[in-house]
Write an enzyme that holds these catalytic residues in place. Structure first.
Site, mmCIF file in Angstrom:
data_model
loop_
_atom_site.group_PDB
_atom_site.id
_atom_site.type_symbol
_atom_site.label_atom_id
_atom_site.label_comp_id
_atom_site.label_asym_id
_atom_site.label_seq_id
_atom_site.Cartn_x
_atom_site.Cartn_y
_atom_site.Cartn_z
ATOM 1 N N GLN A 29 0.799 -1.169 0.033
ATOM 2 C CA GLN A 29 -0.079 0.021 0.010
ATOM 3 C C GLN A 29 0.901 1.301 -0.180
ATOM 4 O O GLN A 29 1.711 1.167 0.715
ATOM 5 C CB GLN A 29 -0.919 0.109 1.212
ATOM 6 C CG GLN A 29 -2.186 0.923 1.048
ATOM 7 C CD GLN A 29 -3.154 0.464 2.198
ATOM 8 O OE1 GLN A 29 -3.377 -0.597 2.628
ATOM 9 N NE2 GLN A 29 -3.993 1.624 2.666
ATOM 10 N N HIS B 157 -0.425 -3.327 11.037
ATOM 11 C CA HIS B 157 0.780 -4.381 11.775
ATOM 12 C C HIS B 157 0.963 -4.036 13.146
ATOM 13 O O HIS B 157 2.074 -4.221 13.742
ATOM 14 C CB HIS B 157 2.078 -3.958 10.959
ATOM 15 C CG HIS B 157 1.670 -4.109 9.386
ATOM 16 N ND1 HIS B 157 1.455 -5.693 9.009
ATOM 17 C CD2 HIS B 157 1.749 -3.583 8.471
ATOM 18 C CE1 HIS B 157 1.333 -5.688 7.716
ATOM 19 N NE2 HIS B 157 1.508 -4.327 7.311
ATOM 20 N N ARG C 289 -9.579 -8.066 3.676
ATOM 21 C CA ARG C 289 -8.551 -7.749 4.415
ATOM 22 C C ARG C 289 -8.555 -6.123 4.561
ATOM 23 O O ARG C 289 -8.512 -5.649 5.902
ATOM 24 C CB ARG C 289 -7.138 -8.202 3.897
ATOM 25 C CG ARG C 289 -5.991 -7.845 4.921
ATOM 26 C CD ARG C 289 -4.583 -8.251 4.000
ATOM 27 N NE ARG C 289 -3.509 -8.332 4.760
ATOM 28 C CZ ARG C 289 -2.564 -7.273 4.353
ATOM 29 N NH1 ARG C 289 -3.072 -6.066 3.732
ATOM 30 N NH2 ARG C 289 -1.611 -7.113 5.259
ATOM 31 N N SER D 148 4.209 -6.226 2.983
ATOM 32 C CA SER D 148 2.795 -6.284 3.442
ATOM 33 C C SER D 148 1.799 -6.676 2.463
ATOM 34 O O SER D 148 1.744 -8.197 2.291
ATOM 35 C CB SER D 148 2.247 -4.768 4.031
ATOM 36 O OG SER D 148 1.242 -4.671 4.684
ATOM 37 N N LEU D 149 0.806 -5.964 2.015
ATOM 38 C CA LEU D 149 -0.172 -6.312 1.073
ATOM 39 C C LEU D 149 0.530 -7.361 -0.043
ATOM 40 O O LEU D 149 -0.046 -8.198 -0.644
ATOM 41 C CB LEU D 149 -0.730 -5.306 0.438
ATOM 42 C CG LEU D 149 -1.591 -5.409 -1.040
ATOM 43 C CD1 LEU D 149 -2.811 -6.266 -0.796
ATOM 44 C CD2 LEU D 149 -1.672 -3.973 -1.475
ATOM 45 N N GLN E 134 0.620 -11.649 10.032
ATOM 46 C CA GLN E 134 1.325 -10.425 9.510
ATOM 47 C C GLN E 134 0.518 -9.200 9.680
ATOM 48 O O GLN E 134 0.759 -8.255 9.744
ATOM 49 C CB GLN E 134 1.457 -10.684 7.910
ATOM 50 C CG GLN E 134 2.255 -9.723 7.233
ATOM 51 C CD GLN E 134 1.521 -9.192 5.922
ATOM 52 O OE1 GLN E 134 0.314 -8.853 5.720
ATOM 53 N NE2 GLN E 134 2.139 -9.505 4.888
#
Length: 332
Positions: A25, A217, A131, A106-107, A266
């Site tokens: 992101q 996170h 998500r 991440s993503l 995560q």
């Protein structure tokens, strides 16, 4: 993972030292992939496929925005995933060169898992939309914040966050270890603001509040982790065809069950991106491809190791250049 499997995946085929990394992101932009979409039918077809899953015209959103609509977490995540996989498909069609290992920030870990054959693209699109929605809804707008801290050692940042969080209902912690000297903190807004002041006093060169409305996170994302866990339990996952490095422990994983567990973790755990890159280097990767919009990861890679060769492939010209530079010596 067995010790034998781990040993195998730390010794890559010497003919293929290419790692693919997929952005997360923040890499979105209005009109992203416009040139690639015009030149490569596969890009448009991939966006059509994702749009049918979501019932939303993602290509129109990618091209026209507006930026504030793109920035909504529930939109950003499928946009970045779709753009990344579209470029990956074009790369494979044109070169046949498959990476030896993959990772995503991440993503971007979902993009890496699609590229590795662990989950179907359509399932990934559905999962990241869910998500994104769950992460946004986990904490009311205004109650959480994030900030990038530049020019301080990780240990100093961790220590300041621990001190600020001690004996307080408001918590803050380091959540993205992006590169040496670049760490993101997140948590309750008052704690993040307090930590920013303390980190400036501790010698941070610069601190930048991030334009997000949720503390990603962190344990505050636990409701979102539960939503994702339930959805993953209903999703078919296969063992990856290549190792994928987990953001949580910066280690290669090669079985679907552990990958599912780490995807859930995560959501609430720090992204160990520096460790992920260092693991790929230790495995023998010397050439990296950033597969997706933007150049964020390319910049981080150079900060982690100046010897890394990294190519972005977000335009037809980039794709052609990277093919020429990477195809030689890499196995299909």
């Amino acid at each position: 993972m067995t010790e034998q499997k781990l040993e195998q995946h730390h010794s890559l085929d010497e003919r293929n030292d290419v790692a693919f990394v997929f952005p997360g992101q923040g890499s979105q932009a209005v009109a992203m992939l416009h040139a690639a979409g015009a030149a490569e039918p596969t890009v448009r077809h991939t966006f059509v496929e994702a749009s049918e899953v979501l019932g939303t015209d993602l290509w129109a959103m990618a091209q026209d925005g507006p930026a504030d609509v793109q920035a909504l977490t529930a939109n950003t995540q499928p946009l970045i995933l779709t753009a990344s996989i579209a470029l990956y498909r074009v790369w494979i069609e044109g070169s046949g060169v498959r990476p030896a290992v993959a990772a995503g920030h991440s993503l971007g870990e979902f993009s890496a898992l699609v590229a590795a054959g662990t989950m179907k693209f359509s399932d990934a699109v559905r999962l990241v939309r869910l998500r994104g929605q769950a992460m946004q809804e986990a904490v009311p707008v205004g109650e959480g914040a994030m900030a990038a801290v530049l020019g301080l050692d990780d240990d100093v940042i961790n220590a300041v966050c621990a001190t600020v969080s001690a004996d307080s209902v408001h918590k803050v912690l380091a959540v993205n270890f992006n590169s040496p000297g670049q760490v993101v903190i997140a948590g309750h807004t008052p704690a993040v603001e307090h930590a920013m002041q303390e980190l400036k006093s501790a010698g941070a060169k610069r601190i930048l509040p991030l334009p997000v409305s949720a503390p990603f996170h962190t344990p505050l994302m636990s409701p979102a982790a539960e939503v994702l866990e339930e959805a993953l339990a209903k999703t078919v996952l296969l063992d990856p065809q290549i190792p994928v490095i987990s953001n949580v422990d910066a280690k290669p994983h090669t079985d679907a069950a552990s990958i599912a567990r780490f995807l859930v973790k995560q959501v609430v755990a720090p992204v160990q991106w520096t460790g992920c890159v260092q693991t790929m280097i230790q495995m023998g990767c010397t050439r990296f491809v950033e597969c997706g919009p933007g150049k964020v990861l390319s910049g981080l890679l150079r900060r982690i190791d100046r010897n890394i060769i990294c190519h972005g492939i977000e335009s037809p010209e980039n794709l052609q250049d990277a093919r020429g530079l990477l195809s030689e010596g890499a196995s299909a």
